[in-house]
Scaffold this motif. Structure first.
Motif, PDB file in Angstrom:
ATOM      1  N   ASP A  72      45.459  32.645  45.283  1.00  0.00           N
ATOM      2  CA  ASP A  72      46.336  33.325  46.256  1.00  0.00           C
ATOM      3  C   ASP A  72      47.358  34.243  45.572  1.00  0.00           C
ATOM      4  OD1 ASP A  72      45.086  31.940  48.384  1.00  0.00           O
ATOM      5  OD2 ASP A  72      46.389  30.209  48.035  1.00  0.00           O
ATOM      6  N   ASN A  73      47.033  34.731  44.391  1.00  0.00           N
ATOM      7  CA  ASN A  73      47.948  35.648  43.692  1.00  0.00           C
ATOM      8  C   ASN A  73      47.181  36.940  43.373  1.00  0.00           C
ATOM      9  OD1 ASN A  73      49.880  36.923  42.136  1.00  0.00           O
ATOM     10  ND2 ASN A  73      50.449  35.084  41.004  1.00  0.00           N
ATOM     11  N   GLN A  74      46.927  37.703  44.427  1.00  0.00           N
ATOM     12  CA  GLN A  74      46.113  38.907  44.278  1.00  0.00           C
ATOM     13  C   GLN A  74      46.801  39.975  43.430  1.00  0.00           C
ATOM     14  OE1 GLN A  74      42.904  39.194  45.169  1.00  0.00           O
ATOM     15  NE2 GLN A  74      43.176  37.021  45.621  1.00  0.00           N
ATOM     16  N   ALA A  75      48.140  40.003  43.470  1.00  0.00           N
ATOM     17  CA  ALA A  75      48.868  41.006  42.684  1.00  0.00           C
ATOM     18  C   ALA A  75      48.627  40.798  41.194  1.00  0.00           C
ATOM     19  CB  ALA A  75      50.358  40.940  43.002  1.00  0.00           C
ATOM     20  N   ALA A  76      48.696  39.518  40.753  1.00  0.00           N
ATOM     21  CA  ALA A  76      48.455  39.216  39.339  1.00  0.00           C
ATOM     22  C   ALA A  76      46.997  39.477  38.971  1.00  0.00           C
ATOM     23  CB  ALA A  76      48.832  37.768  39.043  1.00  0.00           C
ATOM     24  N   VAL A  77      46.076  39.112  39.865  1.00  0.00           N
ATOM     25  CA  VAL A  77      44.648  39.332  39.615  1.00  0.00           C
ATOM     26  C   VAL A  77      44.362  40.825  39.447  1.00  0.00           C
ATOM     27  CG1 VAL A  77      42.338  39.218  40.651  1.00  0.00           C
ATOM     28  CG2 VAL A  77      43.867  37.228  40.754  1.00  0.00           C
ATOM     29  N   LYS A  78      44.946  41.638  40.325  1.00  0.00           N
ATOM     30  CA  LYS A  78      44.736  43.093  40.246  1.00  0.00           C
ATOM     31  C   LYS A  78      45.260  43.646  38.925  1.00  0.00           C
ATOM     32  CE  LYS A  78      45.894  47.424  42.595  1.00  0.00           C
ATOM     33  NZ  LYS A  78      46.660  48.050  43.722  1.00  0.00           N
ATOM     34  N   TRP A  79      46.458  43.194  38.521  1.00  0.00           N
ATOM     35  CA  TRP A  79      47.044  43.681  37.266  1.00  0.00           C
ATOM     36  C   TRP A  79      46.167  43.292  36.078  1.00  0.00           C
ATOM     37  CZ3 TRP A  79      48.820  42.058  32.566  1.00  0.00           C
ATOM     38  CH2 TRP A  79      49.682  42.909  31.873  1.00  0.00           C
ATOM     39  N   LEU A  80      45.712  42.049  36.051  1.00  0.00           N
ATOM     40  CA  LEU A  80      44.868  41.576  34.950  1.00  0.00           C
ATOM     41  C   LEU A  80      43.543  42.321  34.903  1.00  0.00           C
ATOM     42  CD1 LEU A  80      45.555  37.756  35.315  1.00  0.00           C
ATOM     43  CD2 LEU A  80      46.168  39.145  33.328  1.00  0.00           C
ATOM     44  N   ASP A  81      42.973  42.591  36.069  1.00  0.00           N
ATOM     45  CA  ASP A  81      41.688  43.299  36.122  1.00  0.00           C
ATOM     46  C   ASP A  81      41.839  44.742  35.645  1.00  0.00           C
ATOM     47  OD1 ASP A  81      40.344  41.086  36.992  1.00  0.00           O
ATOM     48  OD2 ASP A  81      40.368  41.633  39.117  1.00  0.00           O
ATOM     49  N   GLU A  82      42.943  45.380  35.995  1.00  0.00           N
ATOM     50  CA  GLU A  82      43.158  46.770  35.578  1.00  0.00           C
ATOM     51  C   GLU A  82      43.220  46.885  34.063  1.00  0.00           C
ATOM     52  OE1 GLU A  82      46.674  48.013  37.590  1.00  0.00           O
ATOM     53  OE2 GLU A  82      45.636  48.466  39.480  1.00  0.00           O
ATOM     54  N   LEU A  83      43.752  45.851  33.397  1.00  0.00           N
ATOM     55  CA  LEU A  83      43.850  45.868  31.944  1.00  0.00           C
ATOM     56  C   LEU A  83      42.723  45.078  31.280  1.00  0.00           C
ATOM     57  CD1 LEU A  83      46.820  46.648  32.882  1.00  0.00           C
ATOM     58  CD2 LEU A  83      47.521  45.826  30.648  1.00  0.00           C
ATOM     59  N   GLU A  84      41.764  44.623  32.110  1.00  0.00           N
ATOM     60  CA  GLU A  84      40.608  43.869  31.614  1.00  0.00           C
ATOM     61  C   GLU A  84      41.047  42.659  30.784  1.00  0.00           C
ATOM     62  OE1 GLU A  84      38.113  46.614  29.529  1.00  0.00           O
ATOM     63  OE2 GLU A  84      37.536  47.706  31.335  1.00  0.00           O
ATOM     64  N   LEU A  85      41.992  41.898  31.350  1.00  0.00           N
ATOM     65  CA  LEU A  85      42.525  40.733  30.649  1.00  0.00           C
ATOM     66  C   LEU A  85      42.133  39.417  31.325  1.00  0.00           C
ATOM     67  CD1 LEU A  85      46.143  42.011  29.819  1.00  0.00           C
ATOM     68  CD2 LEU A  85      44.262  41.651  28.218  1.00  0.00           C
ATOM     69  N   THR A  87      39.324  36.633  32.093  1.00  0.00           N
ATOM     70  CA  THR A  87      38.062  36.180  31.504  1.00  0.00           C
ATOM     71  C   THR A  87      37.107  35.708  32.591  1.00  0.00           C
ATOM     72  OG1 THR A  87      38.900  33.916  31.212  1.00  0.00           O
ATOM     73  CG2 THR A  87      39.256  35.466  29.410  1.00  0.00           C
ATOM     74  N   GLU A  88      35.815  35.905  32.356  1.00  0.00           N
ATOM     75  CA  GLU A  88      34.813  35.494  33.345  1.00  0.00           C
ATOM     76  C   GLU A  88      34.707  33.978  33.446  1.00  0.00           C
ATOM     77  OE1 GLU A  88      31.129  37.327  32.477  1.00  0.00           O
ATOM     78  OE2 GLU A  88      31.876  39.391  32.708  1.00  0.00           O
ATOM     79  N   ASP A  89      34.871  33.306  32.311  1.00  0.00           N
ATOM     80  CA  ASP A  89      34.717  31.845  32.309  1.00  0.00           C
ATOM     81  C   ASP A  89      35.842  31.164  33.087  1.00  0.00           C
ATOM     82  OD1 ASP A  89      32.502  32.205  30.766  1.00  0.00           O
ATOM     83  OD2 ASP A  89      33.538  31.825  28.856  1.00  0.00           O
ATOM     84  N   GLU A  90      37.066  31.721  33.005  1.00  0.00           N
ATOM     85  CA  GLU A  90      38.204  31.108  33.684  1.00  0.00           C
ATOM     86  C   GLU A  90      38.911  32.176  34.508  1.00  0.00           C
ATOM     87  OE1 GLU A  90      40.041  29.587  30.052  1.00  0.00           O
ATOM     88  OE2 GLU A  90      39.656  27.562  30.815  1.00  0.00           O
ATOM     89  N   ALA A  91      38.195  32.658  35.531  1.00  0.00           N
ATOM     90  CA  ALA A  91      38.692  33.783  36.319  1.00  0.00           C
ATOM     91  C   ALA A  91      39.860  33.403  37.206  1.00  0.00           C
ATOM     92  CB  ALA A  91      37.556  34.354  37.172  1.00  0.00           C
ATOM     93  N   ASP A  92      40.052  32.127  37.479  1.00  0.00           N
ATOM     94  CA  ASP A  92      41.100  31.689  38.407  1.00  0.00           C
ATOM     95  C   ASP A  92      42.358  31.218  37.703  1.00  0.00           C
ATOM     96  OD1 ASP A  92      39.449  32.243  40.573  1.00  0.00           O
ATOM     97  OD2 ASP A  92      38.557  30.238  40.536  1.00  0.00           O
ATOM     98  N   LYS A 107      54.688  37.497  18.522  1.00  0.00           N
ATOM     99  CA  LYS A 107      53.366  37.923  18.991  1.00  0.00           C
ATOM    100  C   LYS A 107      53.161  37.358  20.394  1.00  0.00           C
ATOM    101  CE  LYS A 107      51.181  38.023  14.394  1.00  0.00           C
ATOM    102  NZ  LYS A 107      50.091  37.460  13.560  1.00  0.00           N
ATOM    103  N   ALA A 108      52.469  38.119  21.223  1.00  0.00           N
ATOM    104  CA  ALA A 108      52.222  37.684  22.601  1.00  0.00           C
ATOM    105  C   ALA A 108      50.745  37.861  22.938  1.00  0.00           C
ATOM    106  CB  ALA A 108      53.089  38.483  23.569  1.00  0.00           C
ATOM    107  N   PHE A 109      50.215  36.957  23.737  1.00  0.00           N
ATOM    108  CA  PHE A 109      48.797  36.992  24.099  1.00  0.00           C
ATOM    109  C   PHE A 109      48.648  36.639  25.581  1.00  0.00           C
ATOM    110  CE2 PHE A 109      49.324  35.705  19.722  1.00  0.00           C
ATOM    111  CZ  PHE A 109      48.420  36.486  19.022  1.00  0.00           C
ATOM    112  N   ILE A 110      47.728  37.325  26.239  1.00  0.00           N
ATOM    113  CA  ILE A 110      47.333  36.980  27.604  1.00  0.00           C
ATOM    114  C   ILE A 110      45.844  36.699  27.583  1.00  0.00           C
ATOM    115  CG2 ILE A 110      47.087  37.787  29.978  1.00  0.00           C
ATOM    116  CD1 ILE A 110      49.528  39.522  29.582  1.00  0.00           C
ATOM    117  N   ASN A 111      45.496  35.464  27.902  1.00  0.00           N
ATOM    118  CA  ASN A 111      44.096  35.020  27.851  1.00  0.00           C
ATOM    119  C   ASN A 111      43.454  35.344  26.507  1.00  0.00           C
ATOM    120  OD1 ASN A 111      44.121  33.953  30.461  1.00  0.00           O
ATOM    121  ND2 ASN A 111      43.580  35.930  31.374  1.00  0.00           N
ATOM    122  N   GLY A 112      44.242  35.170  25.446  1.00  0.00           N
ATOM    123  CA  GLY A 112      43.740  35.346  24.095  1.00  0.00           C
ATOM    124  C   GLY A 112      43.806  36.757  23.554  1.00  0.00           C
TER     125      GLY A 112
END
Length: 561
Positions: A72-85, A87-92, A107-112
């Motif tokens: 239920d967080n479409q805004a975050a999903v859209k942002w992550l998808d735009e930057l291709e961040l 992952t298919e294995d843990e899309a939720d 150092k900072a990482f998003i989904n690795g």
């Protein structure tokens, strides 16, 4: 929502692993135990600046990992998808990792995937909103009050339109001012160039003309010598009756042709002399034609010499090589055209400035009207909310006014002021003039809750925002946070038992010290643990049977509601 937080070697935390639930979670503990450490760690995951002091003594680096659910967080999903961040294995789910070295490097990482702090901040706004202990003090600033009204109004497109209109106006106005300031300099330069251009126009040197003129000047300057030498050469080669080159060659040729019969080896010489005879005769004829056509017109000579001299004079005057004089002329004409264009532009630019200002004011007016409408609704909602928080006589007004002395800016031309009256018969005044610390806390909390209703963030964190509140008011505040917890994940660091009792879940922060080190731990509380902790909050360090009974009753009354 925030699912899990893992912290290693951060501040006084050696290792911490906490899971979070939906609803309202109260975070309590002894003073100095480090109740705000989890919030500080989350702030780093949201892009806050870090330094070497964040690393626990004796450790090489601190590491923080926050695990968020994307449900239920479409805004975050859209942002992550735009930057291709994502992952298919843990899309939720989304994992944010931050590492700080002892030297202060981060150092900072998003989904690795490595990201910048700016990207952390951009993503963080879709996950968590943190309201600190000083959040209410921000409410006293008029700039913050304006931002609250704008946020409540949800008129981002209007804000962007006003901002763009203001920038367009300022750009045109700056150009107009520049051209005005440079008017005298431009006029002086234009006069000089016009004089130079007129002089060069009158002379009219064509492209590549100087090269031809230089050749012609050299010819006419030596014309007499050229003609005399040419005529003498014709005489020597052909016309001298006594002895000329052609007759001498032909005489030698006649003799050798006779001898050639006796010796064939003379044949090549005879051939060459034969060719030489022909070439000399042709050269003599060509020289005769050259002499016949040679023009010794004094007027032509004078004209060539005068034009050459004028060219050299102008090249010295303009301080350019004569072969560059034509190009220099074109440069002057080009610059003159630019200056004349600026002059023409200045004449029409005032109208553009007026048009841009009119457009800006029209956009600003729409923004003012939208703010006034939102301010009316927000003030009504805040007043209704704080009346339920033991301020029954409170009145709230948010004034949005446009005055002539307010300087236009990227945020419009409005002054936004929160006014309140807390007692009957008291006139509405600015917040800082009438409210106490506790009243400000309640008003601030009401604004935050209402703002959250208009801009839903999955997780809201309140860090001791109930400071200055006690008794029945604390219960009302706690109930308000509990209601908010039905819509969002709410975490509240608190020292009030009335607020903690309203929570759906409760975490206890404790500090464990030895002679060598100190550690902070966060523990989830069972129902009995909560009763013991609420009793401690009610009675202090010495928990009595009465305090325990009051704690049970407090928890029971919340559960029954």
């Amino acid at each position: 929502m925030l699912v899990h937080l893992s912290v290693k070697n951060f501040a006084i935390v050696k290792q911490l692993s906490v899971s979070f639930e939906q609803g309202m979670t109260a975070i309590t503990g002894e003073t100095g135990a480090g109740k705000s450490i989890a919030i500080d760690a989350l702030s780093l995951c949201l892009g806050a600046r870090a330094d070497a002091n964040a690393v626990r003594n004796g450790a090489e680096k601190a590491e923080i990992v926050a695990h968020f659910s994307l449900a239920d967080n479409q805004a975050a999903v859209k942002w992550l998808d735009e930057l291709e961040l994502r992952t298919e294995d843990e899309a939720d789910v989304c994992f944010i990792r931050r590492v700080i070295s002892r030297e202060g490097r981060s150092k900072a990482f998003i989904n690795g995937s490595p990201v910048s702090l700016q990207q952390l901040k951009q993503l963080g706004q879709y996950f968590i909103s943190i309201h600190g202990q000083n959040a209410h003090l921000q409410l006293l600033k008029e700039e913050h009050q304006r931002q609250l009204v704008d946020s409540f109004a949800k008129h981002d497109n209007l804000l962007l339109a006003v901002k763009q209109a203001y920038r367009d106006w300022q750009t045109i106005q700056s150009e107009h001012i520049r051209l005005q300031d440079e008017a005298q300099t431009r006029t002086d330069r234009q006069q000089l160039l016009a004089y130079q251009a007129a002089e060069l126009d009158e002379f009219g040197l064509a492209e590549d003309e100087f090269a031809e003129l230089e050749v012609e000047h050299k010819r006419v300057s030596n014309s007499q010598a050229l003609l005399e030498e040419a005529q003498h050469s014709v005489f020597t080669l052909y016309e001298n009756d006594d002895a000329n080159a052609l007759s001498m060659i032909q005489g030698a040729l006649d003799k050798l042709e006779q001898l050639q019969e006796s010796d064939a080896n003379l044949a090549p010489v005879v051939s060459m002399l034969n060719e030489a005879s022909i070439q000399v005769e042709e050269a003599a004829k060509e020289l005769r034609r050259y002499c016949d056509k040679f023009d010794l017109d004094p007027e032509l000579i004078q004209e060539v010499e005068a034009r050459f001299a004028k060219t050299m004079e102008l090249s010295r005057k303009h301080m350019v090589p004569p072969e560059e004089l034509y190009r220099h002329h074109q440069t002057i004409l080009s610059e003159l055209n630019v200056l004349q264009a600026d002059e023409t532009k200045l004449e029409g630019l005032q109208q553009q400035v007026d048009d841009a200002r009119t457009h800006y004011l029209a956009q600003a007016k729409q923004l003012t009207e939208s703010r006034q409408e939102a301010a009316q609704k927000l003030s009504t909602s805040v007043e209704k909310q704080i009346k339920q928080m033991n301020m029954p006589h409170a009145q709230v007004s948010i004034d949005v006014t446009t005055r002539e002395d307010i300087r236009p800016g990227i945020n419009g031309v409005d002054e936004v002021v929160f006014k309140v009256s807390t007692n009957p018969g008291q006139s509405l005044e600015k917040l800082e003039k009438v409210v106490s610390g506790g009243e400000l806390s309640r008003i601030g909390l009401a604004v935050q809750v209402i703002a959250q209703d208009s801009h839903v963030t999955p997780t809201m964190i309140f860090d001791e925002v109930d400071t200055g509140i006690s008794g029945p008011t604390a219960s009302i505040v706690g109930n308000l946070l509990r209601q908010l917890g039905t819509k969002s994940q709410v975490m509240c660091v608190t020292h009030l038992p009335q607020v903690a009792a309203q929570a759906h879940n409760q975490l206890f922060v404790t500090k464990v010290s030895t002679e060598e080190q100190t550690e902070t731990r966060i523990l989830p509380l069972t129902k009995q643990d909560r009763i013991d902790e609420l009793a401690r909050l009610l009675a202090g360090d010495k928990v009595t049977d009465t305090a325990l009974a009051n704690a049970r009753e407090l928890l029971k009354s919340v559960e029954s509601n």
